[in-house]
Design a protein around this motif. Structure first.
Motif, mmCIF file in Angstrom:
data_model
loop_
_atom_site.group_PDB
_atom_site.id
_atom_site.type_symbol
_atom_site.label_atom_id
_atom_site.label_comp_id
_atom_site.label_asym_id
_atom_site.label_seq_id
_atom_site.Cartn_x
_atom_site.Cartn_y
_atom_site.Cartn_z
ATOM 1 N N ASN A 45 0.834 -1.201 0.000
ATOM 2 C CA ASN A 45 0.000 0.000 0.000
ATOM 3 C C ASN A 45 0.872 1.255 0.000
ATOM 4 N N GLY A 47 0.352 5.647 -0.377
ATOM 5 C CA GLY A 47 -0.653 6.697 -0.373
ATOM 6 C C GLY A 47 -0.209 7.916 -1.158
ATOM 7 N N THR A 110 0.012 1.789 5.194
ATOM 8 C CA THR A 110 0.750 2.439 4.116
ATOM 9 C C THR A 110 2.235 2.491 4.446
#
Length: 944
Positions: A45, A47, A110
């Motif tokens: 992940n 961002g 993240t």
């Protein structure tokens, strides 16, 4: 510790916000320290925190999504691992809400965040990133202070604003401007960027003369108020450092205030080029607002990857958005993170998260603090990011040891017509150049002024003439010019009695120079001094630094001490220090003919006359009958020949080559000596001679007699500090009359032995005083100039005007008007006798001496050769009988003989030897024939 607790408090305050925005904290899957995950994850992940409703945010979103798609489709980078993108809208892109939005990203497992968009937000959430060890990769937050050790997890993937400010400082210095005005947004990005600009300008002896901060949300009225203050300032070079949304408003207001006309210079940071690139083509009204502005754009070198990206960009946007360098850096940022993750996994690392122990100190039913975790391997991922070395769309991507990108460079563009024109480049390697940076990277770095070149610029007002960069402030204020109120030598500067006006040589020069300037100079003269004594010019100059005066005009000498305080114009008169002393007339005497030469010169000249005569006699003695005879005659010949060459009256002819060679050199020396003697003697007998016990500054150093100087001048300080004369010997004199009286008295009657002052004063002093004269040489090289504050542009313009006055003859006419006087009769007299010394002629004597030595050596060699040739047999026959003294006497006898006699005797000897040899051979043949006949007769008798 305070910072850490602050983060926890923010988490507490925002925990309800997470739930209200639909983030179910109980459903988030987070690995902790007890996780058994040892494999490379299928999904990572990342961002993105940006304001996607802005023009920059829109292009960033397109570029980042395209980059993630390209990375995920290329198994050579992360293999089977996919990047999962989480887009978080930074609705305000500053302040409190940005913190909440950043925390929402960090609560979703993240490992890195691309963003934020502004430096203000970056300053705030970098504290949270430090706490949670989540790297922030930003290409739009360019504040130089974000690179400090305070924010280790902030990683900039574009160029630091420090380099942009260096480029602007080089631009200002390149065009010769010394002061700029900074207009900027009053936030972290604006303040810190302008702070860096001030440092870079100071390195080039430039400065920010006026700072005009504005609120980032300023209204048009507020912008107008600030720009009105800018218009009243002196500098016309304006640096605009702000954002893409706020900057165009400033330029529009400036246009309406007439600040985009001829004489102004606007330098915009990258915000303007970004706005032009994204929104191109701009409307005609917007382009009209920014005509003539110089702007910077981050440089991306041309490459195959770049051309392919441009082509793809048109397909992605359908031509609705232009391509900005921010989009290219956004695309490369994703690739940098992907390559860093690949290296991270290859090293055997894994992604794990753990709870922050500090959150356990806070209790509450609805806080959900366990949702925010620490990325345990954040430091390792950060290290992998800084180790990335790749070639992307932006070119070679590599970090230096200080955490900045290597080889930063900018394009310098000029807004012209409906578009822009590139006028050059700036790079950290070579500075300003009209050649692209990649062409210069292979060459040695050079920041010399000769290598700094840019193309022509069309400035505001549609002119190609470089603006002066400053004007007198339009605030009704006049320059306060200090003028010394002298009581002596008033020809240079004096106040008109009963008025505020001044007159004199210095005043006329200043007024004439000001009249040549292409602009008006509002000023007023202010007298400095009490009118009873000459004021100190050094103190007058010091008052400029304190702001009492804006300039100083008068007989102000340019000295080292004063140049450390102010800037001076080009000198308008030369005036070094000289020594004046009483002199007496000297009449010629019966022995005046000996005066041209010093005793040493006479002695050496006489010796050379004798030496040359002897050398010529030696060289001619064996060949020339004129140099032979009894000893007395030969001595007389040497003396006569030697001294007769002085008048070129020698009767003896030289027949040998060596003799003629020496005589030729000697006659040249005699010619020079005769000419010099004649000229010096003529001067002695025809020019009036003056004498003085003081020979110059050296005489004053070596005695203890009192010395006079002009009160208020720099002379005292120079004599004490530079020459080393004791201050107790110095006598301050106020007027020329007082100085003349002190010189007349002399040191033994309460006066002075000499008077030291500047030549400009002394020339006036001596014009009517014939009993004094300058002795020795001028021992300093000074001049007079007008004083202005450091880096004053008026000093430069007046220097040019003074040079123009000198070239067109006006400066000389002003000089003659005030300072030309009829000199007294003794001014043409000569101070003592300039006797000719040996040091002026030693080269000639050396040349003559070498010629004599060479000739004697060659002569000796030739004589020895003849001696061996003609006396070999005699030496052999009597080798066992002759001693060394005997041989020497034989050699000397040989040398004394005439060469023709030696050759004749040698020839006769050879003839006799040949005859003797022939007789010997005949006798030997007859004896052989008789013996043979006897043998035959004897043989016949035996047979019978």
């Amino acid at each position: 510790m305070i910072r850490n607790w602050g983060v926890v408090v923010l988490i507490v305050l925002l925990s309800n916000g997470f739930c209200s925005n639909g983030v179910d904290l109980d459903d988030i899957d987070i690995d902790n320290n007890n996780s058994n995950n040892t494999t490379i994850p299928d999904v990572v992940n990342i961002g993105v925190l940006f304001s996607f409703n802005t023009s920059v945010g829109k292009i960033v979103k397109i570029a980042v999504e395209a980059a993630v798609k390209d990375v995920n489709s290329d198994p050579s980078i992360l293999g089977k691992t996919q990047l999962k993108l989480s887009l978080q809208e930074d609705s305000k892109y500053r302040g409190f809400l940005s913190i909440a939005e950043a925390l929402q990203l960090m609560a979703t497992h993240t490992v890195a965040i691309i963003g934020p968009q502004t430096s203000t937000t970056a300053h705030v959430i970098s504290h949270i990133a430090n706490e949670l060890r989540v790297p922030l990769l930003s290409f739009t937050a360019t504040d130089p202070t974000l690179s400090s050790l305070q924010f280790p997890f902030f990683i900039r993937t574009s160029f630091n604003d420090m380099y942009q400010m260096t480029a602007i400082a080089d631009l200002v210095n390149y065009y010769g401007w010394r002061e700029v005005i900074a207009v900027y947004g009053d936030d972290d990005h604006g303040r810190n960027g302008i702070g860096a600009l001030g440092d870079k300008l100071a390195e080039r002896r430039c400065k920010i003369s006026f700072k005009a901060p504005m609120s980032p949300e300023a209204t048009r009225e507020e912008i107008t108020d600030v720009l009105v203050q800018v218009a009243l300032a002196e500098s016309r070079v304006i640096v605009l450092h702000t954002s893409t949304t706020w900057g165009p408003k400033v330029l529009n207001v400036a246009k309406s205030l007439g600040m985009m006309e001829n004489g102004y210079v606007w330098i915009a940071t990258t915000f303007l080029s970004t706005g032009i690139d994204i929104s191109s083509p701009l409307s005609l009204s917007v382009m009209d607002d920014i005509q003539g502005v110089i702007a910077l754009r981050m440089y991306v070198p041309d490459s195959k990857l770049k051309r392919s990206f441009i082509s793809r960009w048109k397909n992605w946007t359908n031509g609705s958005l232009g391509l900005s360098t921010y989009a290219i850096f956004a695309y490369d940022t994703v690739y940098v993170l992907a390559h860093a993750l690949a290296a991270f996994f290859k090293q055997g690392n894994r992604i794990t998260f753990s709870s922050d122990s500090k959150t356990s100190l806070i209790h509450g039913d609805n806080m959900h603090l366990d949702a925010v975790k620490i990325f345990n391997e954040g430091k390792l991922l950060r290290k992998s990011i800084y180790e990335v070395n790749m070639t992307g769309v932006t070119g070679h991507f590599k970090y230096t040891s200080d955490g900045n990108l290597a080889n930063p460079a900018y394009e310098i563009i000029n807004v012209v017509g409906t578009g822009t024109k590139r006028i050059g480049y700036w790079s950290n390697h070579s500075g300003l150049s009209s050649v692209s940076p990649e062409e210069l990277h292979s060459k040695p770095a050079s920041h010399s002024s000769s290598s700094q070149k840019l193309l022509s610029v069309i400035w505001p007002g549609d002119t190609t003439q470089k603006p002066r960069g400053w004007v007198f402030p339009n605030n009704g204020r006049m320059l306060k010019i200090g003028v010394p109120k002298r009581i002596s030598y008033r020809e240079f500067v004096s106040q008109v009695k009963g008025t505020d006006m001044f007159k004199g040589f210095c005043i006329d020069v200043f007024l004439s120079a000001v009249n040549l300037l292409p602009y008006a100079v509002p000023y007023k003269f202010i007298s400095y001094g009490d009118g009873h004594s000459n004021p100190s010019n050094t103190e007058l100059v010091r008052l400029i630094t304190t702001g009492v005066f804006d300039a100083a005009v008068g007989d102000i000498t340019i000295t080292t001490e004063r140049t450390k305080m102010v800037d001076f114009t080009q000198p308008f008169i030369e005036s070094g220090l000289v020594v004046v002393a009483s002199v007496k007339k000297t009449d010629s005497n019966a022995w005046a003919f000996l005066m041209p030469f010093t005793p040493m010169m006479w002695t050496v000249t006489a010796i050379f006359f004798l030496v040359v005569g002897a050398v010529v006699w030696i060289l001619e003695h064996r060949l020339n009958d004129d140099f032979r005879g009894p000893p007395k005659k030969q001595v007389a010949t040497i003396l006569w020949f030697s001294f007769s060459t002085m008048f070129f009256a020698h009767r003896e002819n030289t027949v040998s080559t060596l003799g003629r060679f020496v005589l030729l050199i000697w006659l040249f020396v005699v010619l020079i000596i005769n000419s010099s003697y004649t000229a010096s003697l003529t001067s002695i007998l025809t020019v009036q001679q003056l004498s003085s016990p003081i020979k110059g500054i050296e005489s004053l150093i070596n005695n203890n007699e009192p010395i006079g100087y002009l009160q208020g001048s720099f002379t005292k300080g120079y004599l004490v500090n530079e020459i080393g004369i004791d201050a107790s010997r110095l006598v301050a004199l106020t007027t020329p009359e007082e100085s003349a009286t002190a010189l007349d008295k002399g040191p033994h009657k309460g006066g002075i032995a000499a008077y030291v002052d500047e030549r400009a004063y002394i020339e006036l002093f001596l014009s009517s005083r014939c009993d004094f004269s300058i002795v020795g040489q001028e021992f300093t090289r000074n001049g007079w100039g007008f004083a202005f504050p450091r880096d004053s542009p008026l000093a430069v313009d007046l220097s040019t005007a003074i040079l123009e006055l000198a070239e067109n003859g006006d400066l000389q006419r002003i000089h003659d008007k005030w300072l030309l006087r009829s000199a007294c009769l003794s001014q043409g007299a000569k101070l003592e006798v300039d006797r000719l010394k040996l040091r002026s002629f030693w080269g000639l004597y050396l040349l003559c001496g070498l010629a004599c030595l060479i000739a004697l050596f060659v002569y000796l060699f030739q004589t020895m050769k003849q001696y061996k040739k003609h006396y070999t047999e005699d030496d052999k026959s009597s080798s066992g009988l002759k001693s060394t003294p005997s041989r020497l006497r034989t050699f000397l006898t040989f040398v004394d003989e005439k060469e023709d006699t030696v050759k004749s005797r040698s020839k006769r000897r050879k003839t006799e030897m040949a005859s003797f040899k022939s007789t010997s051979e005949v006798g030997s043949s007859n004896n052989g024939y008789s013996e043979s006949s006897s043998q035959r007769i004897e043989c016949t008798n035996n047979e019978t």
